[in-house]
Design an enzyme around this catalytic site. Structure first.
Site, PDB file in Angstrom:
ATOM      1  N   GLU A 394       0.813  -1.218   0.000  1.00 58.71           N
ATOM      2  CA  GLU A 394       0.000   0.000   0.000  1.00 58.71           C
ATOM      3  C   GLU A 394       0.845   1.267   0.000  1.00 58.71           C
ATOM      4  O   GLU A 394       0.775   2.078   0.920  1.00 58.71           O
ATOM      5  CB  GLU A 394      -0.984  -0.038   1.165  1.00 58.71           C
ATOM      6  CG  GLU A 394      -1.948  -1.175   0.967  1.00 58.71           C
ATOM      7  CD  GLU A 394      -3.038  -1.287   2.019  1.00 58.71           C
ATOM      8  OE1 GLU A 394      -2.723  -1.086   3.196  1.00 58.71           O
ATOM      9  OE2 GLU A 394      -4.175  -1.580   1.656  1.00 58.71           O
ATOM     10  N   GLU A 470      -3.889 -10.612   0.332  1.00 57.64           N
ATOM     11  CA  GLU A 470      -4.696 -10.557   1.556  1.00 57.64           C
ATOM     12  C   GLU A 470      -6.121 -10.923   1.178  1.00 57.64           C
ATOM     13  O   GLU A 470      -6.643 -10.434   0.176  1.00 57.64           O
ATOM     14  CB  GLU A 470      -4.687  -9.153   2.179  1.00 57.64           C
ATOM     15  CG  GLU A 470      -3.324  -8.738   2.682  1.00 57.64           C
ATOM     16  CD  GLU A 470      -3.290  -7.297   3.223  1.00 57.64           C
ATOM     17  OE1 GLU A 470      -4.333  -6.806   3.696  1.00 57.64           O
ATOM     18  OE2 GLU A 470      -2.211  -6.695   3.146  1.00 57.64           O
TER      19      GLU A 470
HETATM   20  C1  GAL Z   1      -4.986  -3.995   4.248  1.00 57.39           C
HETATM   21  C2  GAL Z   1      -3.564  -3.748   4.671  1.00 57.39           C
HETATM   22  C3  GAL Z   1      -3.233  -4.476   5.941  1.00 57.39           C
HETATM   23  C4  GAL Z   1      -4.304  -4.231   6.960  1.00 57.39           C
HETATM   24  C5  GAL Z   1      -5.629  -4.655   6.435  1.00 57.39           C
HETATM   25  C6  GAL Z   1      -6.735  -4.347   7.416  1.00 57.39           C
HETATM   26  O1  GAL Z   1      -5.398  -3.009   3.374  1.00 57.39           O
HETATM   27  O2  GAL Z   1      -2.664  -4.138   3.686  1.00 57.39           O
HETATM   28  O3  GAL Z   1      -1.996  -4.018   6.394  1.00 57.39           O
HETATM   29  O4  GAL Z   1      -4.358  -2.872   7.227  1.00 57.39           O
HETATM   30  O5  GAL Z   1      -5.918  -3.939   5.268  1.00 57.39           O
HETATM   31  O6  GAL Z   1      -6.603  -5.027   8.593  1.00 57.39           O
END
Ligand code: GAL
Length: 932
Positions: A394, A470
């Protein structure tokens, strides 16, 4: 001032590999002298050897000073806790001055001071001479100490500032934890080596860059010179079979030991391959975290992480969002995990200002970004477990990404490059996204994704493997939807799987709250419990989400047919010969037969033993367990299981004997009119059950509420439910009719609106028990899913100590979670029925319960119901902000549920899939109450 420079450091030696060397090294960890200041304006004379630090505190190194009483931790996700004004930072800048006196061993000359990690800007002096400064909190820094070392007493001084120009590159979603938090050593090692060990068709190709000579005795490789290539017969390294070969590199001044793994990562036709076979990530994102030590994670804890991951069928880890302690990577090599090593870079907070001045696109930050990439790649380049380099997380888009990617490609062409933040994938080799919905993942799997504006980039991206760096946000109760994602990952070859967000809840041990989250230290800017979103609780106890993940990631699948089971090998790189298979048959949850099953190493269809005769519900369970000890688990450890009914289920469970139906009698008890039906008493005015088999009870009555989960809240459903008033239902009795039984007609509805539910309770006395039929009929226009349809009942606290049930267990299960819950007979105390989510919320629901025995009485479903039993009400659970807010009251609260809304993963990502939405509708719910 230095700390506002764009330069990543000064006086640093060239980055090199983390190596195990026999060169002498002095461990400088331990107790240091320490002085804390709220601002940077403190005199620098402390670096002088003669400085008197007798009135300073002491502080362990490695550690974070704000976990040792100096200042306080603060948590933000995206927001910067300082004004966005790069490279400037506030004057109010927590600063730690460190001093360490050490004696140089006799005869010692030269050496390097090596710091594995300090957050975020550090200057270092040796015997009063400034060696330089460095940034890049989670990266090593080395200085030449030789010219300034003295025989005998030496004084090392370090000044660390929490905020610096580098802070703008380190906006990861985690606690802000300054200090020297990784090891410090004085080492005489200066060696560097880059081993190349690839694998194809049974053979490994080995060479290395550097100096000295390389030997691998087990392979008969002796004194290989740099740049020379040998081909040897080897076993490959994979996460499933982490075969390592001990190697020695001999330099004139030192010898280093390495463990080499042979493997090749490639991308062919948009499919990610390891050693020529498809590589499917069953991954998790791991932050370094310990509830007492923050990111200064003890070695045993790192090991525990890897063991826990292996034992839960996790095969990959993304080191979100910075390179971990080097020991963690050694453990991944040794025990077997595919690793995406991520650079220490995140600039997410610039998104809040439209990405203005984003360092990723600011040429003045180019050196700093490149420096971070170089220091990661150079440090970690010899790990077989690392199969991708990630540019960071990010950090938006910008020209510095190209600088990082170009250098990385030229330095190491053997590993693909990952970065999620640029949808065009201009600088990456894989297409990576986060939290894409099931539908979008499926479209990408079919190569039918929406095109990019630029046709050339679009074509390039369409040829890439896809992964979710993620997905399935494990915040609080959940995540839901795991099985459906896995099904897609396994169906489409382009899909290389993904990484759950995230491994651990970052709850800091706290004297009042048990575990603290954002805001608990009075931070003016914070993101509350968004830091509590892991698969394991802060103490690393697996949460239900991890149990479910283990089931969904199983590398063996069982498909049941008529008298047979097909065992499917889901490993990517090994057969089933390391597993034993055990078959258990249970009748009404009691084991009636157990056998070993012989399964061919490649899997296949196997006959099951014939089911035993007899009544009751029959289930067969096949379990795959480790046949012998593995480095990560003992023999007998369960890797996978499958279960199937031997008779169709749900079976129509009907009342056993022809019912002897009796009419209620009238009686005056405690001065009030009552109806007495069987062994139950009802208040004649309200129609409510007040005594059952001698136990005083309240309810059961219809309820639609649950304490919202994080997913309910952040996904917006909870807000709708509260606006509707589902947490404050009123109950009106419209009629009580005593005939063959007792019928109570009610309307259940919240104030303000005209929506409601007609609920009619019909009680009949049958045999020794009572049957309850609840007819529910919604009135009005119910548009959104509702939390729950169930009956609430309360009993005096202490009446029930344990619950025994036949249904799914032992853990919680909701419509789209609970894959790890199997049908069986289970027993738990009231305490054990609660799931200790750090942020209290709905939890502990046991699903598909045929019957539950509370000791005071038994409840039977027709055919099943959902069960909760808590020492507090849903309203109290809803109000609580930390676990200690939950105090057992004088009632036990039992929920007998017909249905619950799905869980989903709306904290980040999609809500429950439509199939798991609970919609208001006309329905009938039947239960039977019996004496225990
Ligand atoms: C994503 C980010 C993570 C964490 C997650 C929310 O966008 O990459 O670091 O912030 O969201 O828990």
């Amino acid at each position: 001032m230095d700390l506002e420079t764009f330069a990543p450091g000064s006086g640093l030696l060239e980055p090199r590999a983390a190596l195990r060397s026999d060169a002498p090294a002095l461990d400088l960890n331990g107790t240091w002298r320490f002085r804390f200041s709220q601002s940077v304006n403190v005199h620098e004379d402390f670096a002088e050897p003669s400085f008197d630090d007798s009135d300073w505190d002491s502080l362990p190194v490695p550690s974070h000073w704000n976990l040792h009483g100096h200042g306080a931790p603060a948590y933000t996700n995206v927001d910067f806790p300082i004004p966005i004004d790069p490279p400037r930072v506030p004057d109010e800048n927590p600063t730690g001055d460190y001093r360490r006196v050490f004696d140089l061993p006799e005869g010692w000359t030269g050496g390097r001071l090596r710091f594995e990690g300090a957050e975020s800007f550090a200057r270092v002096w040796l015997n009063g001479h400034e060696l330089g400064f460095w940034t890049g909190s989670r990266l090593p820094a080395e200085f030449d100490a030789g010219p300034y070392l003295r025989p005998g007493r030496n004084v090392l001084a370090v000044r660390v500032h929490q905020w610096s120009a580098a802070t703008y590159l380190e906006d990861q979603d985690m606690w802000w934890l300054p200090g020297i938090f990784r090891d410090v050593t004085l080492t005489r090692s200066s060696a560097d080596v880059f081993v190349h060990a690839s694998y194809a068709d049974g053979r490994g190709t080995l060479s290395f860059e550097g100096e000295g000579t390389l030997s691998v005795p087990e392979l008969g490789v002796a004194d290989l010179a740099p740049g020379t290539e040998v081909s040897v017969e080897v076993e490959p390294w994979t996460a499933e079979t982490p075969r390592l070969y001990d190697a020695v590199v001999t330099f004139p001044e030192e010898t280093v030991r390495l463990r080499i793994g042979f493997r090749t990562i490639s991308i062919v036709d948009g499919v990610l391959l390891a050693n020529g076979r498809p590589l499917l990530f069953k991954g998790v994102n791991r932050h370094e975290f310990h509830p007492e030590h923050g990111r200064a994670v003890p070695y045993e804890t790192m090991r525990e992480d890897v063991l826990l991951m292996k034992r839960h069928n996790v095969n990959a880890v993304r080191t979100s969002h910075y390179p971990p302690h080097p020991d963690f990577l050694d453990l991944c090599d040794e025990l077997g995990l595919w690793v995406i090593d991520e650079c220490d870079l995140e600039t997410h907070g610039f998104g809040e200002v439209g990405w203005r001045a984003n360092p990723t696109d600011d040429p003045r930050y180019a050196d700093a970004l490149l420096d971070r990439m170089r220091r990661m790649v150079e440090r970690d380049k010899n790990h077989p477990s690392i199969i991708m380099w990630s540019l960071g997380n990010e950090a938006g888009v910008g020209r510095n990404l190209a600088v990082m990617a170009d250098w990385t490609r030229s330095r190491d062409s053997s590993r693909p490059i990952h970065y999620e933040g640029d949808r065009s994938c201009a600088h990456t080799d894989v297409y990576s996204r986060m939290y894409a919905s099931h539908a979008e993942v499926e479209a990408i799997g079919r190569r039918e994704e929406a095109p990019l504006d630029d046709p050339a980039l679009d074509e390039r991206r369409r040829g890439m493997p896809f992964m979710q760096c993620e997905y399935a946000h494990a915040m609080g109760n959940g995540p839901g939807g795991l099985a459906e994602y896995q099904e897609l990952f396994e169906r489409y070859p382009r899909l290389a799987g993904g990484f759950i967000w995230e491994w651990i809840d970052h709850g800091l041990a706290h004297p009042t709250y048990e575990y603290a989250y954002g805001g608990d230290y009075g931070e003016p800017v914070h993101d509350s419990n968004f830091v509590i979103d892991g698969l394991v609780f802060p103490d690393r106890t697996p949460s239900p989400g991890l149990h479910d993940l283990k089931k969904v990631f199983e590398p063996v699948r069982f498909e049941f047919g008529d008298g047979v089971v097909r065992v499917v090998n889901g490993h990517g790189f090994r057969d089933l010969s390391h597993l034993d298979f055990v078959v258990t048959v249970e009748a009404d949850g009691e084991t009636v037969a157990e056998h070993r099953l012989t399964v061919p190493a490649e899997g296949g269809e196997v006959k099951l033993p014939p089911p035993p005769a007899g009544d009751g519900e029959l289930w067969v369970t096949v379990r795959a367990v480790l046949a012998a000890d593995q480095p990560w688990a003992a023999a007998g450890h369960e890797v996978a299981w499958g279960q199937a009914p031997l008779k169709p289920f749900p079976s129509p469970v009907e009342p056993a004997a022809p019912a002897v139906v009796s009419a209620p009698a009238r009686a005056v008890l405690d001065g009030r009119e009552h109806h007495v039906l069987g062994d139950a008493e009802f208040d004649a005015a309200t129609g409510r059950l007040v005594r059952l088999f001698g136990t005083e009870v309240e309810g059961p009555r219809l309820d639609l509420w649950r304490a919202p989960t994080d997913n309910d809240t952040y996904g917006g459903l909870a807000g709708k439910w509260r606006r509707l008033g589902l947490h404050r239902l009123t109950h009106r009795v419209d009629g009580i009719e005593a005939g063959d039984g007792l019928t109570v007609r009610t309307r259940v509805a919240p104030a303000v609106t005209d929506l409601g539910m007609r609920a009619t309770y019909t009680w009949t006395a049958v045999g020794g028990g009572l049957e309850l039929t609840v007819d529910i009929e919604p009135e009005g226009d119910w548009t959104d899913p509702i939390p729950r349809v169930g009956l609430n009942m309360t009993l005096p606290a202490g009446t029930v100590e344990h619950v025994t049930w036949f249904g799914r267990g032992p853990g919680e299960a909701y419509p789209d979670t609970g894959m790890s819950a199997r049908v069986g007979r289970w027993r738990a105390s009231i305490d054990e029925l609660q799931i200790p989510y750090v942020f209290p919320q709905e939890n502990g629901h046991r699903a598909d319960v045929r019957w539950a025995d509370f000791g005071a009485f038994k409840v039977r479903g027709y055919p099943v119901f959902g069960l909760t039993a808590r020492p507090w009400s849903a309203a109290e659970l809803d109000r609580a902000r930390h676990r200690p807010d939950l105090v057992p009251g004088d009632r036990l609260h039992i929920g007998l549920d017909l249905a619950q809304q799905g869980i989903g993963t709306a904290t980040c990502g999609p809500g429950a899939l439509p199939a798991y939405d609970l919609r208001a509708g006309r329905t009938t719910f039947r239960l039977r109450f019996e004496p225990s």
